[in-house]
Write a protein that holds these residues in place. Structure first.
Motif, mmCIF file in Angstrom:
data_model
loop_
_atom_site.group_PDB
_atom_site.id
_atom_site.type_symbol
_atom_site.label_atom_id
_atom_site.label_comp_id
_atom_site.label_asym_id
_atom_site.label_seq_id
_atom_site.Cartn_x
_atom_site.Cartn_y
_atom_site.Cartn_z
ATOM 1 N N LEU A 36 25.392 -36.112 64.826
ATOM 2 C CA LEU A 36 24.274 -35.492 64.122
ATOM 3 C C LEU A 36 23.085 -36.426 64.142
ATOM 4 O O LEU A 36 23.212 -37.606 63.767
ATOM 5 N N ALA A 37 21.927 -35.950 64.577
ATOM 6 C CA ALA A 37 20.725 -36.773 64.641
ATOM 7 C C ALA A 37 19.595 -36.087 63.882
ATOM 8 O O ALA A 37 19.080 -35.060 64.330
ATOM 9 N N ASP A 38 19.231 -36.646 62.751
ATOM 10 C CA ASP A 38 18.149 -36.097 61.923
ATOM 11 C C ASP A 38 17.656 -37.206 61.015
ATOM 12 O O ASP A 38 18.456 -37.995 60.493
ATOM 13 N N ASP A 39 16.340 -37.292 60.823
ATOM 14 C CA ASP A 39 15.811 -38.370 59.992
ATOM 15 C C ASP A 39 15.983 -38.104 58.498
ATOM 16 O O ASP A 39 15.744 -39.005 57.690
ATOM 17 N N GLN A 40 16.414 -36.907 58.130
ATOM 18 C CA GLN A 40 16.643 -36.589 56.721
ATOM 19 C C GLN A 40 18.134 -36.694 56.412
ATOM 20 O O GLN A 40 18.943 -35.919 56.929
ATOM 21 N N ALA A 41 18.488 -37.641 55.553
ATOM 22 C CA ALA A 41 19.895 -37.864 55.223
ATOM 23 C C ALA A 41 20.534 -36.631 54.597
ATOM 24 O O ALA A 41 21.702 -36.322 54.851
ATOM 25 N N ILE A 42 19.769 -35.902 53.795
ATOM 26 C CA ILE A 42 20.330 -34.724 53.125
ATOM 27 C C ILE A 42 20.678 -33.632 54.139
ATOM 28 O O ILE A 42 21.652 -32.895 53.964
ATOM 29 N N VAL A 43 19.898 -33.525 55.219
ATOM 30 C CA VAL A 43 20.196 -32.549 56.269
ATOM 31 C C VAL A 43 21.463 -32.951 57.008
ATOM 32 O O VAL A 43 22.345 -32.122 57.269
ATOM 33 N N ARG A 44 21.569 -34.235 57.357
ATOM 34 C CA ARG A 44 22.768 -34.711 58.044
ATOM 35 C C ARG A 44 24.011 -34.507 57.177
ATOM 36 O O ARG A 44 25.058 -34.075 57.670
ATOM 37 N N THR A 45 23.884 -34.795 55.899
ATOM 38 C CA THR A 45 25.019 -34.646 54.985
ATOM 39 C C THR A 45 25.455 -33.193 54.893
ATOM 40 O O THR A 45 26.652 -32.880 54.935
ATOM 41 N N GLY A 46 24.485 -32.296 54.807
ATOM 42 C CA GLY A 46 24.809 -30.873 54.724
ATOM 43 C C GLY A 46 25.497 -30.366 55.977
ATOM 44 O O GLY A 46 26.498 -29.653 55.905
ATOM 45 N N VAL A 87 31.642 -37.424 64.496
ATOM 46 C CA VAL A 87 32.048 -38.802 64.793
ATOM 47 C C VAL A 87 30.966 -39.819 64.463
ATOM 48 O O VAL A 87 31.260 -41.013 64.345
ATOM 49 N N ALA A 88 29.717 -39.386 64.318
ATOM 50 C CA ALA A 88 28.640 -40.333 64.035
ATOM 51 C C ALA A 88 27.400 -39.584 63.579
ATOM 52 O O ALA A 88 27.264 -38.380 63.807
ATOM 53 N N GLN A 89 26.505 -40.328 62.918
ATOM 54 C CA GLN A 89 25.226 -39.780 62.494
ATOM 55 C C GLN A 89 24.124 -40.761 62.885
ATOM 56 O O GLN A 89 24.338 -41.973 62.902
ATOM 57 N N ALA A 90 22.949 -40.221 63.212
ATOM 58 C CA ALA A 90 21.825 -41.048 63.625
ATOM 59 C C ALA A 90 20.586 -40.625 62.858
ATOM 60 O O ALA A 90 20.383 -39.447 62.581
ATOM 61 N N GLN A 91 19.735 -41.595 62.535
ATOM 62 C CA GLN A 91 18.559 -41.317 61.709
ATOM 63 C C GLN A 91 17.276 -41.136 62.518
ATOM 64 O O GLN A 91 16.226 -40.833 61.963
ATOM 65 N N ASP A 92 17.343 -41.353 63.823
ATOM 66 C CA ASP A 92 16.193 -41.111 64.697
ATOM 67 C C ASP A 92 16.669 -41.009 66.135
ATOM 68 O O ASP A 92 17.864 -41.186 66.426
ATOM 69 N N GLY A 93 15.753 -40.740 67.044
ATOM 70 C CA GLY A 93 16.136 -40.530 68.425
ATOM 71 C C GLY A 93 16.712 -41.765 69.090
ATOM 72 O O GLY A 93 17.672 -41.670 69.863
ATOM 73 N N LEU A 94 16.155 -42.923 68.809
ATOM 74 C CA LEU A 94 16.662 -44.151 69.406
ATOM 75 C C LEU A 94 18.081 -44.437 68.925
ATOM 76 O O LEU A 94 18.964 -44.799 69.715
ATOM 77 N N ASP A 95 18.299 -44.230 67.646
ATOM 78 C CA ASP A 95 19.635 -44.395 67.074
ATOM 79 C C ASP A 95 20.607 -43.393 67.695
ATOM 80 O O ASP A 95 21.770 -43.715 67.965
ATOM 81 N N ALA A 96 20.132 -42.185 67.969
ATOM 82 C CA ALA A 96 20.990 -41.152 68.565
ATOM 83 C C ALA A 96 21.458 -41.564 69.964
ATOM 84 O O ALA A 96 22.626 -41.388 70.314
ATOM 85 N N ILE A 128 14.081 -32.271 66.346
ATOM 86 C CA ILE A 128 13.009 -32.514 67.315
ATOM 87 C C ILE A 128 12.054 -33.591 66.817
ATOM 88 O O ILE A 128 11.730 -34.532 67.535
ATOM 89 N N ARG A 129 11.620 -33.489 65.585
ATOM 90 C CA ARG A 129 10.635 -34.434 65.053
ATOM 91 C C ARG A 129 11.350 -35.537 64.286
ATOM 92 O O ARG A 129 11.873 -35.330 63.202
ATOM 93 N N MET A 130 11.345 -36.738 64.872
ATOM 94 C CA MET A 130 11.964 -37.895 64.241
ATOM 95 C C MET A 130 11.137 -39.141 64.525
ATOM 96 O O MET A 130 10.416 -39.190 65.525
ATOM 97 N N PRO A 131 11.230 -40.167 63.683
ATOM 98 C CA PRO A 131 10.469 -41.402 63.913
ATOM 99 C C PRO A 131 11.059 -42.237 65.039
ATOM 100 O O PRO A 131 12.161 -41.968 65.529
ATOM 101 N N ARG A 132 10.303 -43.244 65.450
ATOM 102 C CA ARG A 132 10.650 -44.182 66.525
ATOM 103 C C ARG A 132 10.774 -43.492 67.875
ATOM 104 O O ARG A 132 10.046 -43.807 68.813
ATOM 105 N N LEU A 133 11.686 -42.526 67.991
ATOM 106 C CA LEU A 133 11.845 -41.766 69.230
ATOM 107 C C LEU A 133 12.182 -40.341 68.835
ATOM 108 O O LEU A 133 13.179 -40.105 68.144
ATOM 109 N N ASP A 134 11.333 -39.377 69.239
ATOM 110 C CA ASP A 134 11.595 -38.000 68.811
ATOM 111 C C ASP A 134 12.734 -37.393 69.620
ATOM 112 O O ASP A 134 13.238 -37.980 70.584
ATOM 113 N N GLY A 135 13.156 -36.211 69.209
ATOM 114 C CA GLY A 135 14.302 -35.577 69.826
ATOM 115 C C GLY A 135 14.118 -35.263 71.292
ATOM 116 O O GLY A 135 15.068 -35.320 72.081
#
Length: 236
Positions: free
Chosen positions: A25-35, A49-58, A74-81
């Motif tokens: 799961l890749a989303d900069d909003q923790a609440i969205v990833r949790t849901g 198996v994993a969660q990412a907070q931005d595109g680079l992390d993904a 699609i819209r995330m910091p550092r590196l977008d989707g």
């Protein structure tokens, strides 16, 4: 003293059970990833198996965990989707997961670029548990699922007006055309099979033939091609 036998490790995927789909799961909003994680973890055949907070992390998490499917905002910091998707699909990569873009209606301007970058579907963040799980399963099977509202809204807007001339050298059989028309209308493979009274396997065969003829990478590109060339329902 007899040596104690080591306890056997449990088989992570029972031979008689459905294959387990590994999801990132890749989303900069923790609440969205949790849901999303809560929804998907309730499914017997899906494992987050994993969660990412931005595109680079993904991209980094994908290299580490080798997921089958990524749900990518699609819209995330550092590196977008979109940029993350291009990196994941770049030539020479040893593992290329199927990526489903998670979007909102405000993201229409990005969807065409995502198709070109190789996205395997689009869903809305508020699509609900059933569609979220179906999108994961469809992507894992190479059978992209697009929220019907996104498909029709985007493609109608892009190709409103006069259709483009036919692609040179591309001729669809009558049945291939029937399948493409229903695909462009947002139907899943199962729905297309039911409408045409054929098997899902036959639908996949027709779509594979069309994909080869138009040099498309997935069913999303087939839908876009159909709308661009006016191969849709007359009442659309």
């Amino acid at each position: 003293m007899a040596r104690q036998r080591p306890t056997p490790r449990p088989d992570p995927q029972p031979p008689n059970g459905p294959p387990v789909i590994r999801v990132l799961l890749a989303d900069d909003q923790a609440i969205v990833r949790t849901g999303m994680a809560m929804i998907l973890s309730a499914e017997n055949d899906i494992e987050v198996v994993a969660q990412a907070q931005d595109g680079l992390d993904a991209v980094e998490q994908a290299a580490r965990h080798h997921p089958d499917v990524i749900l990518m905002d699609i819209r995330m910091p550092r590196l977008d989707g979109l940029d993350a998707l291009r990196l994941l699909n770049r030539p020479g990569t040893t593992h290329t997961p199927k990526t489903v873009m998670v979007t909102t209606f405000d993201d229409d301007e990005y969807l065409t670029r995502a198709i070109e970058a190789g996205a395997h579907g689009f869903i809305l963040k508020d699509s609900g548990p059933r569609l979220l799980a179906e999108a994961v399963r469809a992507a894992a099977a190479g059978d992209a699922l697009v929220s019907p509202s996104i498909t029709l809204r985007l493609l109608r807007r892009q190709h409103h007006g006069r259709a483009a001339p036919p692609t040179p050298g591309v001729r669809l059989t009558p049945r291939e055309r029937d399948v493409v028309v229903l695909l462009a209308d947002g139907l899943t493979n199962a729905e297309i099979a039911g409408a045409l009274t054929i098997t899902v396997g036959t639908v996949k065969t027709h779509l594979g033939n069309v994909q080869s003829k138009i040099a498309g990478r997935n069913r999303v590109e087939i839908a876009a091609w159909a709308w661009r060339h006016g191969i849709t329902r007359k009442d659309c």
